[in-house]
Design an enzyme around this catalytic site. Structure first.
Site, short mmCIF file in Angstrom:
data_model
loop_
_atom_site.label_atom_id
_atom_site.label_comp_id
_atom_site.label_asym_id
_atom_site.label_seq_id
_atom_site.Cartn_x
_atom_site.Cartn_y
_atom_site.Cartn_z
N SER A 253 0.68 -1.22 0.11
CA SER A 253 -0.04 -0.10 0.10
C SER A 253 0.76 1.24 0.06
O SER A 253 2.04 1.33 0.54
CB SER A 253 -0.79 -0.04 1.22
OG SER A 253 -1.60 1.32 1.37
N TYR A 266 -2.14 -0.33 10.41
CA TYR A 266 -2.10 -0.38 8.91
C TYR A 266 -0.67 -0.23 8.04
O TYR A 266 -0.31 -0.85 7.55
CB TYR A 266 -3.15 0.30 8.35
CG TYR A 266 -3.40 -0.34 6.79
CD1 TYR A 266 -4.36 -1.27 6.69
CD2 TYR A 266 -2.98 0.41 5.77
CE1 TYR A 266 -4.39 -1.80 5.37
CE2 TYR A 266 -3.15 0.20 4.46
CZ TYR A 266 -3.93 -1.06 4.28
OH TYR A 266 -4.03 -1.54 3.00
N ALA A 268 2.19 0.20 9.79
CA ALA A 268 3.15 -0.74 10.24
C ALA A 268 2.90 -2.20 9.37
O ALA A 268 3.95 -2.71 9.14
CB ALA A 268 2.87 -1.00 11.63
N SER A 269 1.80 -2.51 9.18
CA SER A 269 1.67 -3.90 8.56
C SER A 269 1.85 -3.88 7.23
O SER A 269 2.97 -4.76 6.63
CB SER A 269 0.25 -4.30 8.61
OG SER A 269 -0.45 -3.57 7.89
N ILE A 299 -8.24 2.19 -3.30
CA ILE A 299 -9.03 1.23 -4.51
C ILE A 299 -10.48 1.34 -4.10
O ILE A 299 -11.00 1.01 -2.93
CB ILE A 299 -8.29 -0.39 -4.40
CG1 ILE A 299 -6.90 -0.26 -4.32
CG2 ILE A 299 -8.74 -0.76 -5.61
CD1 ILE A 299 -6.14 -1.51 -4.30
#
Length: 371
Positions: A253, A266, A268-269, A299
């Protein structure tokens, strides 16, 4: 016996043509034999060519078996498989030509590809999160290019609907946050398709909120689905990808490239996914395996709708507009389409992209380019 052989050719050849040549065998055959078969196909009348093909088939006497994945495979010794496979394929290319469904030029192209030594087995891809917005676009894109596609997702109903709508080679419903489930999914895919060429990790979830109010449950969910599952899907797939010299595509992302307000978990992931991708690219390069990340912006998928509904404070449109205001296009700003992500993923899986590994490919309308 000849009629029976023709029936077997019909079942085998027609299924092969309809499913992108699903005869999953290959072997080297002397070039003189190729030239001989080619001359038969291109010069003899159709009826005589078919008689000779049946004759070749009966000499080799293989057994065609319908496996659990509904593809035909040849049950004979390895040194005979490629020969019989190609004979049956050429025979049914001839029949297709006779029926007017295949031109002579197409037949020549097909035979030339055989003579060039190219494998006729279709390439394969395993897609996680396949029932989601991006996942479905990936399934459709790869199927359109005659890949065998194996789909995994946690949502059993959506996965079943996907199997009905698309001609996938198999489905697997399971929670890939568990390493054992990742291993089971990969094994099921290899059993169904015979090999693994491409792994696409597209499963993902979104949770947002200030760090001081973020729950451990949400943190674990985001990290486990977005990062842990990706890690262990790669771990399970790598031995198979080394055999095929395949590739891994991880859907990261723009939030893995830069900070996003109220999305620390999010970010960090996805930052972890991006660096995992680069590390795997280095580790796997000596084995001919490539690994790349795709980093989309927002998206237009059910997940984006969930974000706007869940976190838009009762005004989803205002949430959407706040996201679009960050894009450099101004009034022309729009959300990324799933098909655009799928197109990039398909390109990165192709031999033409063989020099691209360790890349983090942005597809975000420039939102990560800077302010």
């Amino acid at each position: 016996m000849g009629l029976m052989s023709c029936s077997i050719f019909a079942a085998t050849g027609w299924r092969s043509l309809k499913q992108g040549l699903n005869l999953t065998t290959q072997a080297s055959v002397p070039s003189a034999i190729w030239r001989f078969i080619t001359s038969l196909v291109n010069t003899l009348p159709l009826s005589i060519s078919l008689i000779l093909i049946v004759f070749f088939y009966q000499i080799k006497a293989p057994k065609f078996q319908l496996h659990h994945d509904q593809t035909w495979r040849i049950g004979c010794s390895q040194n005979r498989r490629g020969y019989v496979s190609i004979v049956s394929q050429i025979g049914w290319k001839l029949l297709g030509r006779a029926q007017g469904s295949l031109s002579l030029d197409a037949s020549h192209t097909f035979l030339n590809s055989i003579l060039a030594g190219s494998s006729m087995a279709p390439r394969t891809v395993l897609i996680t999160g396949a029932a989601g917005g991006v996942g479905r676009a990936l399934v459709e894109r790869f199927l359109n290019e005659h890949f065998k596609v194996f789909a995994t997702d946690l949502d059993a109903k959506k996965l079943a609907d996907l199997q009905i709508e698309y001609r996938v080679s198999g489905i697997f419903c399971g929670d890939i946050r568990q390493p054992a489930v990742c291993a089971a999914a990969v094994n099921a895919a290899v059993m169904a398709m015979g090999r693994l060429d491409v792994l696409i990790n597209a499963a993902g979830v979104w949770r947002e909120g200030p760090v001081e109010a973020f729950t451990e449950e949400d943190f674990d969910l985001v990290l486990d689905v977005n990062l842990k599952a990706t890690f262990f899907m790669c771990s399970a797939a790598i031995p198979h990808l080394k055999l095929s010299e395949g590739s891994i595509l991880n859907i990261s992302s723009d939030a893995g490239r830069q900070g996003n307000r109220n999305a620390a978990a999010y970010c960090a992931s996805k930052g972890g996914v991006t660096l995992l991708t680069k590390t795997l690219a280095l580790d796997l390069a000596p084995f001919g395996v490539r690994c790349n990340a795709i980093s989309p912006g927002d998206i237009e998928t059910p997940m984006l709708k969930f974000q706007a509904t869940q976190y838009g404070q009762g005004n989803p449109q205002a949430y959407y507009q706040d996201l679009l205001d960050k894009y450099p296009q101004g009034a022309r700003a729009r959300f990324i389409q799933p098909e655009e992500v799928a197109e990039l993923a398909f390109f990165l899986s192709q031999p033409g992209a063989r020099s691209i590994t360790g890349a983090d490919m942005a597809i975000d309308c420039g939102v990560s380019a800077g302010n």
